[in-house]
Design a protein around this motif. Structure first.
Motif, PDB file in Angstrom:
ATOM      1  N   MET A 105       0.834  -1.209   0.000  1.00 44.56           N
ATOM      2  CA  MET A 105       0.000   0.000   0.000  1.00 44.56           C
ATOM      3  C   MET A 105       0.866   1.255   0.000  1.00 44.56           C
ATOM      4  O   MET A 105       0.592   2.212  -0.741  1.00 44.56           O
ATOM      5  N   GLU A 106       1.928   1.240   0.792  1.00 48.33           N
ATOM      6  CA  GLU A 106       2.822   2.404   0.832  1.00 48.33           C
ATOM      7  C   GLU A 106       3.531   2.593  -0.511  1.00 48.33           C
ATOM      8  O   GLU A 106       3.720   3.738  -0.970  1.00 48.33           O
ATOM      9  N   LEU A 107       3.912   1.470  -1.137  1.00 50.14           N
ATOM     10  CA  LEU A 107       4.530   1.555  -2.458  1.00 50.14           C
ATOM     11  C   LEU A 107       3.576   2.187  -3.465  1.00 50.14           C
ATOM     12  O   LEU A 107       3.977   3.044  -4.258  1.00 50.14           O
ATOM     13  N   GLU A 108       2.314   1.769  -3.447  1.00 54.94           N
ATOM     14  CA  GLU A 108       1.327   2.314  -4.385  1.00 54.94           C
ATOM     15  C   GLU A 108       1.187   3.823  -4.212  1.00 54.94           C
ATOM     16  O   GLU A 108       1.133   4.573  -5.202  1.00 54.94           O
ATOM     17  N   VAL A 109       1.123   4.272  -2.963  1.00 61.23           N
ATOM     18  CA  VAL A 109       0.984   5.711  -2.697  1.00 61.23           C
ATOM     19  C   VAL A 109       2.200   6.469  -3.226  1.00 61.23           C
ATOM     20  O   VAL A 109       2.077   7.513  -3.877  1.00 61.23           O
ATOM     21  N   GLN A 110       3.406   5.930  -2.966  1.00 55.12           N
ATOM     22  CA  GLN A 110       4.634   6.577  -3.419  1.00 55.12           C
ATOM     23  C   GLN A 110       4.719   6.594  -4.947  1.00 55.12           C
ATOM     24  O   GLN A 110       5.107   7.598  -5.553  1.00 55.12           O
ATOM     25  N   VAL A 111       4.334   5.480  -5.578  1.00 50.32           N
ATOM     26  CA  VAL A 111       4.402   5.396  -7.036  1.00 50.32           C
ATOM     27  C   VAL A 111       3.449   6.397  -7.670  1.00 50.32           C
ATOM     28  O   VAL A 111       3.804   7.088  -8.632  1.00 50.32           O
ATOM     29  N   GLU A 112       2.229   6.500  -7.152  1.00 54.17           N
ATOM     30  CA  GLU A 112       1.277   7.472  -7.700  1.00 54.17           C
ATOM     31  C   GLU A 112       1.802   8.899  -7.564  1.00 54.17           C
ATOM     32  O   GLU A 112       1.665   9.718  -8.476  1.00 54.17           O
ATOM     33  N   SER A 113       2.426   9.177  -6.422  1.00 56.19           N
ATOM     34  CA  SER A 113       2.983  10.516  -6.197  1.00 56.19           C
ATOM     35  C   SER A 113       4.112  10.807  -7.183  1.00 56.19           C
ATOM     36  O   SER A 113       4.174  11.890  -7.793  1.00 56.19           O
ATOM     37  N   GLU A 114       5.001   9.841  -7.383  1.00 54.79           N
ATOM     38  CA  GLU A 114       6.111  10.014  -8.316  1.00 54.79           C
ATOM     39  C   GLU A 114       5.624  10.078  -9.764  1.00 54.79           C
ATOM     40  O   GLU A 114       6.151  10.824 -10.586  1.00 54.79           O
ATOM     41  N   ALA A 115       4.603   9.266 -10.072  1.00 54.27           N
ATOM     42  CA  ALA A 115       4.119   9.183 -11.453  1.00 54.27           C
ATOM     43  C   ALA A 115       3.621  10.526 -11.956  1.00 54.27           C
ATOM     44  O   ALA A 115       3.734  10.833 -13.153  1.00 54.27           O
ATOM     45  N   ASN A 116       3.059  11.326 -11.075  1.00 53.64           N
ATOM     46  CA  ASN A 116       2.560  12.645 -11.480  1.00 53.64           C
ATOM     47  C   ASN A 116       3.645  13.497 -12.114  1.00 53.64           C
ATOM     48  O   ASN A 116       3.368  14.365 -12.938  1.00 53.64           O
ATOM     49  N   GLN A 117       4.912  13.253 -11.737  1.00 55.62           N
ATOM     50  CA  GLN A 117       6.010  14.071 -12.267  1.00 55.62           C
ATOM     51  C   GLN A 117       6.394  13.672 -13.693  1.00 55.62           C
ATOM     52  O   GLN A 117       6.966  14.475 -14.428  1.00 55.62           O
ATOM     53  N   TYR A 118       6.097  12.425 -14.061  1.00 61.38           N
ATOM     54  CA  TYR A 118       6.625  11.891 -15.307  1.00 61.38           C
ATOM     55  C   TYR A 118       5.571  11.636 -16.370  1.00 61.38           C
ATOM     56  O   TYR A 118       5.907  11.430 -17.538  1.00 61.38           O
ATOM     57  N   ILE A 119       4.314  11.622 -16.001  1.00 63.54           N
ATOM     58  CA  ILE A 119       3.245  11.282 -16.946  1.00 63.54           C
ATOM     59  C   ILE A 119       2.507  12.552 -17.359  1.00 63.54           C
ATOM     60  O   ILE A 119       1.960  13.254 -16.506  1.00 63.54           O
ATOM     61  N   PRO A 120       2.492  12.874 -18.646  1.00 64.50           N
ATOM     62  CA  PRO A 120       1.909  14.147 -19.108  1.00 64.50           C
ATOM     63  C   PRO A 120       0.389  14.093 -19.247  1.00 64.50           C
ATOM     64  O   PRO A 120      -0.174  14.811 -20.052  1.00 64.50           O
ATOM     65  N   PHE A 121      -0.261  13.230 -18.487  1.00 66.39           N
ATOM     66  CA  PHE A 121      -1.717  13.124 -18.497  1.00 66.39           C
ATOM     67  C   PHE A 121      -2.207  13.024 -17.061  1.00 66.39           C
ATOM     68  O   PHE A 121      -1.437  12.690 -16.154  1.00 66.39           O
ATOM     69  N   SER A 122      -3.478  13.292 -16.858  1.00 68.02           N
ATOM     70  CA  SER A 122      -4.083  13.049 -15.556  1.00 68.02           C
ATOM     71  C   SER A 122      -4.050  11.564 -15.265  1.00 68.02           C
ATOM     72  O   SER A 122      -4.253  10.734 -16.164  1.00 68.02           O
ATOM     73  N   LEU A 123      -3.810  11.186 -14.006  1.00 66.07           N
ATOM     74  CA  LEU A 123      -3.793   9.770 -13.654  1.00 66.07           C
ATOM     75  C   LEU A 123      -5.145   9.113 -13.890  1.00 66.07           C
ATOM     76  O   LEU A 123      -5.225   7.887 -14.032  1.00 66.07           O
ATOM     77  N   ASP A 124      -6.211   9.921 -13.951  1.00 63.07           N
ATOM     78  CA  ASP A 124      -7.531   9.369 -14.258  1.00 63.07           C
ATOM     79  C   ASP A 124      -7.606   8.861 -15.699  1.00 63.07           C
ATOM     80  O   ASP A 124      -8.497   8.075 -16.033  1.00 63.07           O
ATOM     81  N   GLU A 125      -6.693   9.324 -16.558  1.00 61.89           N
ATOM     82  CA  GLU A 125      -6.732   8.964 -17.977  1.00 61.89           C
ATOM     83  C   GLU A 125      -5.809   7.802 -18.315  1.00 61.89           C
ATOM     84  O   GLU A 125      -5.760   7.377 -19.465  1.00 61.89           O
ATOM     85  N   VAL A 126      -5.062   7.302 -17.327  1.00 67.30           N
ATOM     86  CA  VAL A 126      -4.067   6.276 -17.621  1.00 67.30           C
ATOM     87  C   VAL A 126      -4.281   5.034 -16.770  1.00 67.30           C
ATOM     88  O   VAL A 126      -4.905   5.075 -15.710  1.00 67.30           O
ATOM     89  N   SER A 127      -3.755   3.914 -17.274  1.00 68.01           N
ATOM     90  CA  SER A 127      -3.590   2.698 -16.485  1.00 68.01           C
ATOM     91  C   SER A 127      -2.137   2.661 -16.045  1.00 68.01           C
ATOM     92  O   SER A 127      -1.228   2.904 -16.836  1.00 68.01           O
ATOM     93  N   LEU A 128      -1.943   2.359 -14.776  1.00 66.59           N
ATOM     94  CA  LEU A 128      -0.624   2.486 -14.150  1.00 66.59           C
ATOM     95  C   LEU A 128      -0.267   1.199 -13.431  1.00 66.59           C
ATOM     96  O   LEU A 128      -1.117   0.575 -12.797  1.00 66.59           O
ATOM     97  N   ASP A 129       0.992   0.788 -13.546  1.00 62.16           N
ATOM     98  CA  ASP A 129       1.475  -0.378 -12.811  1.00 62.16           C
ATOM     99  C   ASP A 129       2.935  -0.153 -12.457  1.00 62.16           C
ATOM    100  O   ASP A 129       3.591   0.755 -12.989  1.00 62.16           O
ATOM    101  N   PHE A 130       3.451  -0.972 -11.541  1.00 68.28           N
ATOM    102  CA  PHE A 130       4.854  -0.836 -11.156  1.00 68.28           C
ATOM    103  C   PHE A 130       5.400  -2.191 -10.754  1.00 68.28           C
ATOM    104  O   PHE A 130       4.657  -3.138 -10.459  1.00 68.28           O
ATOM    105  N   CYS A 131       6.732  -2.284 -10.745  1.00 72.14           N
ATOM    106  CA  CYS A 131       7.424  -3.519 -10.386  1.00 72.14           C
ATOM    107  C   CYS A 131       8.694  -3.146  -9.629  1.00 72.14           C
ATOM    108  O   CYS A 131       9.457  -2.284 -10.077  1.00 72.14           O
ATOM    109  N   VAL A 132       8.922  -3.788  -8.486  1.00 73.16           N
ATOM    110  CA  VAL A 132      10.168  -3.607  -7.743  1.00 73.16           C
ATOM    111  C   VAL A 132      11.239  -4.457  -8.422  1.00 73.16           C
ATOM    112  O   VAL A 132      11.126  -5.685  -8.495  1.00 73.16           O
ATOM    113  N   ILE A 133      12.266  -3.788  -8.959  1.00 76.00           N
ATOM    114  CA  ILE A 133      13.313  -4.501  -9.698  1.00 76.00           C
ATOM    115  C   ILE A 133      14.297  -5.162  -8.748  1.00 76.00           C
ATOM    116  O   ILE A 133      14.709  -6.304  -8.954  1.00 76.00           O
TER     117      ILE A 133
END
Length: 359
Positions: A105-133
């Protein structure tokens, strides 16, 4: 958090990988045999007409869905779970560093916060996923996380296509990631398991050729160029006066005039080898490297007669056609000659099918 159709989810149940390109659909189903060897259960290819898919966009949904139904029927598979992929141009990826030990849950919150800096669209308009490498190489106590995001309509197009064909889309990958996964298995078969080797992978499609230079599972360089097999079709049209559809069909079925090989094919193969040579030179001038250890050719246009030899002559580097099924056992439904002839076209779909076994 909105999920990108389980872009990085592990999958152990039966699964087929389906690659959707501008010129064809490719299906691969893998398994293990009783001795624990990787088994190619099925592979099948269904051509698409020009204009049905353009730049990764499905312009003729019903026609492509019908082609996908034909592909599934042709393959004989009863597996409904499917892994699909989006072209890299449709997905934004970014590696970020986060503290280790965070909960999901904490990872999801952090990823959403970081994603806002890199994605040129509203998060409502995108599908988002992440993976710990894994652990960060440069920051003790932190982990490296890969974020992937795509416009919702791109994801929904792929999902809807699978569902229209009676399939259950469970994984949505990125085409270049899937092709690298299949290639990594081949690199491990090189001397010294390919450790430290620079491998230039060219995927020769209908309209575009994609180049990736890989070393120890790391992508050092990638570039797309606007040349591919459709240019050969255009040359056939100009030489013999066929329509584009006639030329494509005759090219596919080997029904061209006797002078085709000398008049059209050989000059085109030479031209394509020169383009690959130029792409390698771009890599050398853009990086500290001045050679590669291996050149691998994949994609539907890779098996053109004499291409690998022409690339080797132009570049002086070892060059071979990719067979993603190399070293696998073959199921009873696989037609060996047809599979070998078409094997380079199956690289991405093979990588998608391999997602079943990721741990």
């Amino acid at each position: 958090m909105i999920s990108l159709g389980s872009l990085f989810r592990r999958q152990s149940a039966p699964l087929v990988g389906i690659d959707i390109s501008s010129s064809s659909l490719k299906l691969v189903e893998l398994d293990y045999d009783g001795a624990g060897n990787l088994l190619l259960k099925r592979c099948a290819l269904e051509p698409l007409e020009r204009g049905w898919i353009t730049d990764g966009n499905i312009d003729k949904f019903d026609e492509v869905a019908d082609a996908l139904k034909r592909l599934v029927k042709k393959s004989g598979t009863r597996t409904k779970n499917v892994a699909l992929a989006l072209p890299p141009s449709a997905v934004i990826t970014k590696k970020i560093i986060l503290p280790a030990g965070l909960s999901d849950m904490e990872l999801e919150v952090q990823v959403e916060s970081e994603a806002n800096q890199y994605i040129p669209f509203s998060l409502d308009e995108v599908s988002l996923d992440f993976c710990v490498i894994g652990p960060s190489a440069n920051s003790a106590g932190d982990v490296e996380v890969l974020i992937a995001a795509s416009r919702k309509e791109k994801v929904q197009d792929r999902q809807g296509l699978a569902e229209a064909a009676g399939l259950n889309p469970v994984i949505l990958d990125i085409e270049s990631y899937a092709s690298r996964l299949a290639t990594s298995r081949l690199i491990e078969r090189l001397p010294n398991k390919g450790a430290g080797a620079l491998v230039a992978l060219f995927e020769l499609g209908s309209l575009t050729t994609s180049m990736q230079v890989i070393r120890d599972d790391e992508v050092l360089y990638d570039r797309d160029q606007a040349f591919g097999g459709s240019q050969l079709t255009q040359l056939i049209v100009r030489q013999y006066g066929f329509s584009m559809d006639e030329a494509e069909t005759k090219k596919r079925n080997g029904e061209l005039p006797e002078d085709y090989e000398n008049t059209v094919l050989r000059p085109f193969v030479e031209s394509m080898a020169q383009e690959i040579g130029r792409a390698l030179q771009f890599f050398f001038t853009s990086t500290p490297h001045n050679k590669v250890d291996y050149v691998m050719l994949a994609g539907g246009s890779a098996p053109l007669p004499g291409l690998a030899e022409a690339v080797m002559a132009h570049s002086s580097f070892s060059c071979s056609l990719v067979n993603p099924f190399e070293g696998m056992e073959l199921g009873g439904d696989v037609r060996l000659k047809k599979m070998v002839r078409e094997a380079p076209a199956y690289l991405t779909s093979c990588g998608l099918a391999m997602r079943r076994f990721l741990q």
